[in-house]
Design an enzyme around this catalytic site. Structure first.
Site, mmCIF file in Angstrom:
data_model
loop_
_atom_site.group_PDB
_atom_site.id
_atom_site.type_symbol
_atom_site.label_atom_id
_atom_site.label_comp_id
_atom_site.label_asym_id
_atom_site.label_seq_id
_atom_site.Cartn_x
_atom_site.Cartn_y
_atom_site.Cartn_z
ATOM 1 C CG HIS A 166 0.996 -5.731 -3.030
ATOM 2 N ND1 HIS A 166 1.782 -6.412 -2.122
ATOM 3 C CD2 HIS A 166 0.131 -4.995 -2.284
ATOM 4 C CE1 HIS A 166 1.396 -6.112 -0.890
ATOM 5 N NE2 HIS A 166 0.406 -5.242 -0.960
ATOM 6 C CG ASP A 202 1.933 -1.373 2.774
ATOM 7 O OD1 ASP A 202 1.211 -0.436 2.396
ATOM 8 O OD2 ASP A 202 1.496 -2.533 2.981
ATOM 9 C CG HIS A 204 -0.328 -5.764 3.306
ATOM 10 N ND1 HIS A 204 -0.946 -4.530 3.384
ATOM 11 C CD2 HIS A 204 -1.176 -6.661 3.862
ATOM 12 C CE1 HIS A 204 -2.134 -4.678 3.953
ATOM 13 N NE2 HIS A 204 -2.300 -5.952 4.259
ATOM 14 C CG ASP A 285 -0.962 -0.814 5.183
ATOM 15 O OD1 ASP A 285 0.223 -0.548 5.477
ATOM 16 O OD2 ASP A 285 -1.275 -1.464 4.161
ATOM 17 C CE1 TYR A 324 -5.606 0.514 1.173
ATOM 18 C CE2 TYR A 324 -4.338 -0.613 2.879
ATOM 19 C CZ TYR A 324 -4.517 -0.265 1.562
ATOM 20 O OH TYR A 324 -3.625 -0.674 0.615
HETATM 21 C C1 SP5 Z 1 -1.002 -1.593 -1.007
HETATM 22 C C2 SP5 Z 1 -1.649 -2.471 -0.018
HETATM 23 O O1 SP5 Z 1 -1.630 -2.185 1.180
HETATM 24 N N1 SP5 Z 1 -2.275 -3.538 -0.480
HETATM 25 C C3 SP5 Z 1 -2.895 -4.399 0.452
HETATM 26 C C4 SP5 Z 1 -3.591 -5.481 -0.251
HETATM 27 C C5 SP5 Z 1 -4.012 -6.506 0.748
HETATM 28 N N2 SP5 Z 1 -5.399 -6.742 0.658
HETATM 29 C C6 SP5 Z 1 -5.759 -7.957 1.303
HETATM 30 C C7 SP5 Z 1 -7.222 -7.983 1.469
HETATM 31 C C8 SP5 Z 1 -7.640 -9.139 2.280
HETATM 32 C C9 SP5 Z 1 -9.088 -9.108 2.550
HETATM 33 N N3 SP5 Z 1 -9.578 -7.819 2.958
HETATM 34 C C10 SP5 Z 1 -10.985 -7.795 3.072
HETATM 35 C C11 SP5 Z 1 -11.489 -6.426 2.802
HETATM 36 C C12 SP5 Z 1 -12.849 -6.470 2.235
HETATM 37 N N4 SP5 Z 1 -13.184 -5.248 1.561
HETATM 38 ZN ZN ZN Z 2 -0.413 -2.631 2.719
#
Ligand code: SP5
Ligand code: ZN
Length: 342
Positions: A166, A202, A204, A285, A324
Site C-alpha cells: 500500500h 493480496d 486488497h 487475506d 490476518y
Molecule cells: C497489507 C494489507 O492487507 N493491508 C490491509 C489494510 C486494510 N485495512 C482496512 C481496515 C478496515 C477496517 N478494519 C477494521 C479492523 C479493526 N481492527
Molecule cells: Zn490485504
C-alpha cells in the site's frame, strides 16, 4: 515437502502497532508479530530451508521511495516519544493534502505531532518503538530473496513483515511502511533484467505498487483484489478503469470464491508472460474466514494459484503481504508455495 529457501529476520517482529485508529476508534491491530511467527512455523514444518536475511544498503530502497519518507520513518518514533504526547504511537491528526497549499510544497511543520500528516494517508498505520527496525528488516528480507533468485534459485520466499504493497513513493498507509515487493522488483530489474512483473494476489488492491510503476514499461503490475467500489480499502483506486499496457486491475465482487478468483489469477499470470522475472505479492487475506476481506478462497484455491503462477516458469520472489487469521495464515502460505514448486 517444500524444498525452497525462505528468508527470515527476527527484527521483523519488532513492530508492534497494537492498535489501528479506525473511524476514530482505537481497535486492536490485526497486523501483529504472531503472523510472521505462524508462517515460519508452518514453513519449517513443511521442510522449507530458512535463510537469514543479510544487510543491504539503501540503494534499492531509495530508488523506490522519497528520501523524506524514509527519513521520517527512521526518526518518527524517537521524535514522537521525546515530545511527551498523549498517544504511545505515532498517529496523524492533520493531513497535508496538496490542494491545501494550492499544489505548492507543504512547509515542514514545527510541531512534531503535525509531521505524520506529511507522509501518512490513513489513521490505521501506527508507528511505535521498533517499527522502523522491522520495516527496514523486511526490505533486507526481500532483497536477500532477490539475491537467492539472482544466484540461480528458481523461487525464494521472503517472510516480510510489516507488509508493503500500500506504500507509494512518498506516502505510507494500509498497515505498510516500505514497499517490499516494489523494492524487490527494482532490485530484480537491476540483477536479472526486465521487464519484471509484480502479480499481487493480496485481497486488497496493491495501490502503492501501481502508483510507483504507472507509465513505466519496465515493471508490469497486476492486482487481483476485492472491488473497492463495493466499499473496500483502499477505496479511492483499484478500478479496472485504471488499466493500461503496464497495469492490470482485476477487481472482484464481495463473496467471490475459487472459480472467479482463479480466473482473475489466470488473467494476471497471462499478463505477466512477457516478463523476465516475477514478484508475487502474496497476501492470504483473500481466504475464506479472514477477518479483513470478503473474498472466500479455499486452501486448494491458493495451491492452484501457486501452480498457475509457477507455470510461468519465471525466476520468482514471493513477498508476504496481508493475511490476518493466525490459525490459517501459515498453512495458506505453504499451500501456495507447494502449488508453485510442484
Ligand atoms: C497489507 C494489507 O492487507 N493491508 C490491509 C489494510 C486494510 N485495512 C482496512 C481496515 C478496515 C477496517 N478494519 C477494521 C479492523 C479493526 N481492527
Ligand atoms: Zn490485504
Amino acid at each position: 515437502m517444500l524444498s525452497l529457501p525462505f528468508v527470515w529476520s527476527d527484527d521483523c517482529l519488532r513492530h508492534e502497532p497494537e492498535a489501528e485508529i479506525w473511524v476514530g476508534t482505537r481497535t486492536p491491530a490485526t497486523e501483529v508479530p504472531a503472523r510472521a511467527v505462524a508462517i515460519r512455523g508452518s514453513l519449517l514444518a513443511a521442510g522449507a530451508r530458512e535463510v537469514a536475511a543479510t544487510a543491504h544498503d539503501d540503494s534499492a530502497l531509495l530508488a523506490v521511495h522519497d528520501p523524506a519518507l524514509v527519513e521520517f520513518l527512521h526518526s518518527a518514533w524517537e521524535e514522537w516519544s521525546a515530545a511527551s504526547l498523549p498517544s504511545d504511537r505515532v498517529v496523524p491528526y492533520v493531513f497535508a493534502r496538496p490542494e491545501l497549499t494550492g499544489g505548492r510544497e507543504s512547509a515542514t511543520p514545527a510541531a512534531v505531532w503535525a509531521r505524520p500528516g506529511l507522509f501518512a494517508y490513513d489513521t490505521m498505520t501506527l508507528i511505535g518503538p521498533g517499527t522502523w527496525e522491522a520495516a527496514r528488516a523486511a526490505v533486507d528480507v526481500a532483497l536477500t530473496a532477490v539475491d537467492l533468485v539472482a544466484g540461480g534459485e528458481p523461487l525464494a520466499y521472503a517472510c516480510c513483515r510489516p507488509p508493503g504493497h500500500h506504500v507509494t513513493h512518498s506516502l505510507y498507509g494500509g498497515s505498510c511502511y516500505l514497499n517490499n515487493a516494489a523494492i524487490a522488483a527494482t532490485a530484480l530489474l537491476d540483477k536479472v533484467g526486465g521487464p519484471v512483473a509484480i502479480v499481487d494476489i493480496d485481497a486488497h488492491h496493491g495501490n502503492g505498487t501501481q502508483e510507483l510503476f504507472l507509465g513505466r514499461g519496465d515493471v508490469l503490475t497486476a492486482s487481483v483484489h476485492v472491488d473497492p467500489g463495493a466499499g473496500w480499502f483502499p477505496h479511492f483506486l483499484g478500478f479496472a478503469s485504471e488499466n493500461d499496457e503496464g497495469n492490470l486491475n482485476l477487481p472482484l465482487a464481495s463473496g467471490a470464491r475459487d472459480v472467479a478468483w482463479l480466473a482473475a489469477v489466470q488473467r494476471a499470470a497471462q499478463f505477466a508472460t512477457r516478463a523476465n522475472a516475477l514478484v508475487v505479492a502474496l497476501g492470504v487475506d483473500a481466504a475464506a474466514g479472514d477477518p479483513e476481506s470478503p473474498i472466500e478462497v479455499t486452501p486448494a484455491g491458493y495451491r492452484e494459484a501457486g501452480r498457475i503462477l509457477g507455470d510461468l516458469g519465471l525466476p520468482t520472489v514471493v513477498v508476504q503481504e496481508g493475511g490476518y487469521d493466525l490459525t490459517t495464515i501459515g498453512p495458506l502460505v505453504v499451500e501456495t508455495l507447494t502449488g508453485f514448486a510442484r
